[in-house]
Design a protein around this motif. Structure first.
Motif, PDB file in Angstrom:
ATOM      1  N   ASP A  80      36.368  34.492  36.895  1.00  0.00           N
ATOM      2  CA  ASP A  80      36.792  33.632  36.022  1.00  0.00           C
ATOM      3  C   ASP A  80      35.682  33.213  34.968  1.00  0.00           C
ATOM      4  OD1 ASP A  80      38.993  33.798  37.093  1.00  0.00           O
ATOM      5  OD2 ASP A  80      38.701  31.864  38.392  1.00  0.00           O
ATOM      6  N   ALA A  81      34.218  33.250  35.255  1.00  0.00           N
ATOM      7  CA  ALA A  81      33.167  32.728  34.535  1.00  0.00           C
ATOM      8  C   ALA A  81      33.090  33.985  33.653  1.00  0.00           C
ATOM      9  CB  ALA A  81      31.903  32.591  35.227  1.00  0.00           C
ATOM     10  N   VAL A  82      33.248  35.018  33.669  1.00  0.00           N
ATOM     11  CA  VAL A  82      32.979  36.185  32.850  1.00  0.00           C
ATOM     12  C   VAL A  82      34.174  36.188  31.813  1.00  0.00           C
ATOM     13  CG1 VAL A  82      33.091  38.959  32.559  1.00  0.00           C
ATOM     14  CG2 VAL A  82      31.889  37.780  34.448  1.00  0.00           C
ATOM     15  N   GLU A  83      35.311  35.975  32.365  1.00  0.00           N
ATOM     16  CA  GLU A  83      36.334  35.921  31.488  1.00  0.00           C
ATOM     17  C   GLU A  83      36.272  34.877  30.283  1.00  0.00           C
ATOM     18  OE1 GLU A  83      39.278  37.738  31.461  1.00  0.00           O
ATOM     19  OE2 GLU A  83      39.313  38.701  33.347  1.00  0.00           O
ATOM     20  N   ALA A  84      35.785  33.573  30.757  1.00  0.00           N
ATOM     21  CA  ALA A  84      35.493  32.513  30.011  1.00  0.00           C
ATOM     22  C   ALA A  84      34.354  32.853  29.014  1.00  0.00           C
ATOM     23  CB  ALA A  84      35.035  31.258  30.960  1.00  0.00           C
ATOM     24  N   LEU A  85      33.367  33.497  29.431  1.00  0.00           N
ATOM     25  CA  LEU A  85      32.287  34.094  28.470  1.00  0.00           C
ATOM     26  C   LEU A  85      32.890  34.907  27.488  1.00  0.00           C
ATOM     27  CD1 LEU A  85      29.703  34.923  27.431  1.00  0.00           C
ATOM     28  CD2 LEU A  85      29.273  36.425  29.216  1.00  0.00           C
ATOM     29  N   ALA A  86      34.050  35.802  27.692  1.00  0.00           N
ATOM     30  CA  ALA A  86      34.641  36.800  26.795  1.00  0.00           C
ATOM     31  C   ALA A  86      35.350  35.794  25.883  1.00  0.00           C
ATOM     32  CB  ALA A  86      35.517  37.651  27.442  1.00  0.00           C
ATOM     33  N   GLY A  87      36.121  34.898  26.373  1.00  0.00           N
ATOM     34  CA  GLY A  87      36.756  33.727  25.583  1.00  0.00           C
ATOM     35  C   GLY A  87      35.958  33.204  24.696  1.00  0.00           C
ATOM     36  N   THR A 132      33.027  43.865  28.815  1.00  0.00           N
ATOM     37  CA  THR A 132      33.381  44.822  27.871  1.00  0.00           C
ATOM     38  C   THR A 132      34.805  44.998  27.453  1.00  0.00           C
ATOM     39  OG1 THR A 132      31.428  45.989  28.486  1.00  0.00           O
ATOM     40  CG2 THR A 132      32.782  47.304  27.090  1.00  0.00           C
ATOM     41  N   THR A 133      35.771  45.397  28.593  1.00  0.00           N
ATOM     42  CA  THR A 133      37.068  45.821  28.323  1.00  0.00           C
ATOM     43  C   THR A 133      37.729  44.427  27.842  1.00  0.00           C
ATOM     44  OG1 THR A 133      37.527  45.329  30.820  1.00  0.00           O
ATOM     45  CG2 THR A 133      36.862  47.685  30.209  1.00  0.00           C
ATOM     46  N   ALA A 134      37.245  43.316  28.243  1.00  0.00           N
ATOM     47  CA  ALA A 134      37.890  42.092  27.404  1.00  0.00           C
ATOM     48  C   ALA A 134      37.452  42.040  26.004  1.00  0.00           C
ATOM     49  CB  ALA A 134      37.662  40.850  28.508  1.00  0.00           C
ATOM     50  N   LEU A 135      36.667  42.638  25.647  1.00  0.00           N
ATOM     51  CA  LEU A 135      36.225  42.517  24.206  1.00  0.00           C
ATOM     52  C   LEU A 135      36.251  43.623  23.489  1.00  0.00           C
ATOM     53  CD1 LEU A 135      32.771  40.401  24.841  1.00  0.00           C
ATOM     54  CD2 LEU A 135      34.904  39.754  23.771  1.00  0.00           C
ATOM     55  N   LEU A 136      37.187  44.609  23.916  1.00  0.00           N
ATOM     56  CA  LEU A 136      37.359  45.812  23.323  1.00  0.00           C
ATOM     57  C   LEU A 136      37.799  45.642  21.880  1.00  0.00           C
ATOM     58  CD1 LEU A 136      38.230  48.251  26.157  1.00  0.00           C
ATOM     59  CD2 LEU A 136      36.149  48.355  24.835  1.00  0.00           C
ATOM     60  N   ASP A 137      38.827  44.848  21.783  1.00  0.00           N
ATOM     61  CA  ASP A 137      39.601  44.803  20.619  1.00  0.00           C
ATOM     62  C   ASP A 137      38.797  43.707  19.560  1.00  0.00           C
ATOM     63  OD1 ASP A 137      40.085  42.295  22.030  1.00  0.00           O
ATOM     64  OD2 ASP A 137      42.124  42.333  21.667  1.00  0.00           O
ATOM     65  N   VAL A 291      40.384  46.740  41.239  1.00  0.00           N
ATOM     66  CA  VAL A 291      39.867  45.723  41.935  1.00  0.00           C
ATOM     67  C   VAL A 291      39.795  44.112  41.397  1.00  0.00           C
ATOM     68  CG1 VAL A 291      37.245  45.935  41.350  1.00  0.00           C
ATOM     69  CG2 VAL A 291      37.992  45.183  43.811  1.00  0.00           C
ATOM     70  N   LEU A 292      39.659  44.463  39.935  1.00  0.00           N
ATOM     71  CA  LEU A 292      39.650  43.347  39.025  1.00  0.00           C
ATOM     72  C   LEU A 292      40.995  42.835  38.734  1.00  0.00           C
ATOM     73  CD1 LEU A 292      36.896  44.319  36.349  1.00  0.00           C
ATOM     74  CD2 LEU A 292      36.902  42.350  38.018  1.00  0.00           C
ATOM     75  N   GLY A 293      42.013  43.712  38.937  1.00  0.00           N
ATOM     76  CA  GLY A 293      43.498  43.186  38.702  1.00  0.00           C
ATOM     77  C   GLY A 293      43.708  43.172  37.219  1.00  0.00           C
ATOM     78  N   ILE A 294      43.512  44.168  36.724  1.00  0.00           N
ATOM     79  CA  ILE A 294      43.605  44.384  35.086  1.00  0.00           C
ATOM     80  C   ILE A 294      44.249  45.512  34.889  1.00  0.00           C
ATOM     81  CG2 ILE A 294      41.861  42.823  34.598  1.00  0.00           C
ATOM     82  CD1 ILE A 294      40.224  45.240  33.584  1.00  0.00           C
ATOM     83  N   ASP A 295      44.857  45.764  33.776  1.00  0.00           N
ATOM     84  CA  ASP A 295      45.563  47.039  33.265  1.00  0.00           C
ATOM     85  C   ASP A 295      44.379  48.021  32.891  1.00  0.00           C
ATOM     86  OD1 ASP A 295      48.107  46.200  33.724  1.00  0.00           O
ATOM     87  OD2 ASP A 295      48.251  45.526  31.619  1.00  0.00           O
ATOM     88  N   GLU A 296      44.455  49.144  33.317  1.00  0.00           N
ATOM     89  CA  GLU A 296      43.237  50.114  33.118  1.00  0.00           C
ATOM     90  C   GLU A 296      43.399  50.486  31.504  1.00  0.00           C
ATOM     91  OE1 GLU A 296      42.347  54.907  33.889  1.00  0.00           O
ATOM     92  OE2 GLU A 296      43.785  53.822  34.956  1.00  0.00           O
ATOM     93  N   PRO A 297      42.369  50.003  30.833  1.00  0.00           N
ATOM     94  CA  PRO A 297      41.834  50.279  29.443  1.00  0.00           C
ATOM     95  C   PRO A 297      42.110  51.582  29.271  1.00  0.00           C
ATOM     96  CG  PRO A 297      40.596  48.686  30.130  1.00  0.00           C
ATOM     97  CD  PRO A 297      40.653  49.313  31.546  1.00  0.00           C
ATOM     98  N   PHE A 298      42.610  52.062  28.042  1.00  0.00           N
ATOM     99  CA  PHE A 298      42.783  53.597  27.498  1.00  0.00           C
ATOM    100  C   PHE A 298      43.203  54.474  28.707  1.00  0.00           C
ATOM    101  CE2 PHE A 298      39.034  51.972  24.811  1.00  0.00           C
ATOM    102  CZ  PHE A 298      39.712  51.525  23.794  1.00  0.00           C
ATOM    103  N   PRO A 299      44.408  54.147  29.371  1.00  0.00           N
ATOM    104  CA  PRO A 299      44.915  54.861  30.423  1.00  0.00           C
ATOM    105  C   PRO A 299      45.115  56.543  29.878  1.00  0.00           C
ATOM    106  CG  PRO A 299      46.566  53.519  30.041  1.00  0.00           C
ATOM    107  CD  PRO A 299      45.168  53.035  29.288  1.00  0.00           C
ATOM    108  N   GLU A 300      45.768  56.319  28.719  1.00  0.00           N
ATOM    109  CA  GLU A 300      46.001  57.694  27.976  1.00  0.00           C
ATOM    110  C   GLU A 300      44.900  58.735  28.215  1.00  0.00           C
ATOM    111  OE1 GLU A 300      44.406  55.225  25.047  1.00  0.00           O
ATOM    112  OE2 GLU A 300      45.956  54.817  26.658  1.00  0.00           O
ATOM    113  N   ALA A 301      43.617  58.217  27.978  1.00  0.00           N
ATOM    114  CA  ALA A 301      42.434  59.138  28.038  1.00  0.00           C
ATOM    115  C   ALA A 301      42.528  59.834  29.382  1.00  0.00           C
ATOM    116  CB  ALA A 301      41.264  58.520  27.601  1.00  0.00           C
ATOM    117  N   ALA A 302      42.653  59.113  30.355  1.00  0.00           N
ATOM    118  CA  ALA A 302      42.553  59.909  31.671  1.00  0.00           C
ATOM    119  C   ALA A 302      43.941  60.685  32.025  1.00  0.00           C
ATOM    120  CB  ALA A 302      42.637  58.840  32.801  1.00  0.00           C
TER     121      ALA A 302
END
Length: 307
Positions: A80-87, A132-137, A291-302
């Motif tokens: 949650d702290a990392v999410e808050a940092l991104a915010g 990083t993934t929270a800040l990609l956009d 494990v983080l419970g988020i959607d995989e960023p850029f799944p189309e690349a995989a």
């Protein structure tokens, strides 16, 4: 030689005015030195750490040199702290030009975080992955993502089962494994950014073996005493040298458009064969999102690569 990291990195003449930079783990060691240097070069710097007093001191020093800075507190073992940092970064900036994933460490005690993941792996890899993934956009065109890895990754191979327990824990082995994850992550991020057509680069680096970085405080005595003594030994990498590696990766014109590389000695290095395994990189990327419970960023690349 001038002790300033920007001089050692050959970027003292780079104008960072109008750019925005986030340096994690920047209240001490090489992160602090890099944040101060970016401020002197004209960047607006978001300083990160766990100690508000130390953070305020870095902000004051940047402002005293004519730069601009803010501090955001976040414990990297707390999702949650990392999410808050991104915010907070989104609130404080209108975009990022430089993201330096520098926070981390070597931890002697074996324990699991709230996610059920070994602490060293969580702090050194999962936290920067999520940030990083929270800040990609939020990354601007030509932005650079820099991840502090280590030559300590050599000799380790990716084993995602080992991060679910602390049986027979070794701080050194856990650190080596986490640093391998850093190299794999940075390379896979570069590949997926390119696949997505994003004009953003991602590189990892070895900053050197730096006594002044403070990593040894987590090790049993007499190791911390010995490491502190090395600070005075000629030829041992200094904090300024380590910060210069970060600055080289973050703003050297020599790296314009360079992505997916492992940097060492202010040049292109070659990581271990395990760190260049594309299947391991894909497994790590997917596992981290799961494990983080988020959607995989850029799944189309995989999907396109058959991962």
């Amino acid at each position: 030689m001038d002790d300033l990291p920007e001089t050692r990195a050959g970027v003292a003449g780079v104008d960072m005015d109008g750019t925005r930079a986030l340096v994690t783990g920047s209240t001490s060691g090489i992160g602090r030195a890099a944040a101060l240097a970016l401020g002197r070069l004209g960047a607006d710097v978001v300083v990160h750490g766990r100690n508000p007093d130390a953070g305020a001191a870095v902000v004051d020093e940047i402002e005293a040199s004519g730069g601009a800075a803010t501090f955001v507190e976040a414990d990297f073992a707390d999702v949650d702290a990392v999410e808050a940092l991104a915010g907070a970064v989104r609130t404080e900036t209108d975009g990022l030009d430089v993201l330096i994933n520098n926070a981390g460490g070597l931890f002697r005690k074996g324990r699991l975080t709230d996610l059920g993941v070994e602490y060293t792996f969580h702090v050194n890899h999962l936290a920067p992955y999520r940030l990083t993934t929270a800040l990609l956009d939020h990354l601007r065109p030509d932005a650079r993502v820099v991840t502090t890895a280590s030559a300590a990754h050599r000799g380790s191979s990716l084993d995602l089962e080992r991060v679910t327990h602390v049986d027979d824990h070794s701080g050194v082995r856990a650190y080596s494994h986490a640093k391998l994850a850093n190299v794999l992550f940075a390379g896979e991020l570069a590949r997926r950014l390119e696949h997505a057509g994003r004009d953003v680069t991602s590189n990892s680096l070895h900053p050197g073996a730096i006594p002044g970085s403070g990593f040894s405080r987590f090790l049993p005595e007499p190791i911390p005493r010995v490491v502190r003594a090395l600070d005075a030994v000629p030829g041992v990498t200094s904090v300024a040298d380590g910060a210069a590696e970060l600055l080289f990766a973050a703003c050297s014109p020599r790296l314009d458009g360079v992505s997916g590389r492992y940097l060492s000695g202010q040049g292109l290095g070659t990581p271990s064969s395990e760190a260049r395994d594309p299947e391991a990189a894909r497994r790590l990327w997917t596992y981290s999102a799961d494990v983080l419970g988020i959607d995989e960023p850029f799944p189309e690349a995989a999907a396109e690569s058959g991962g």
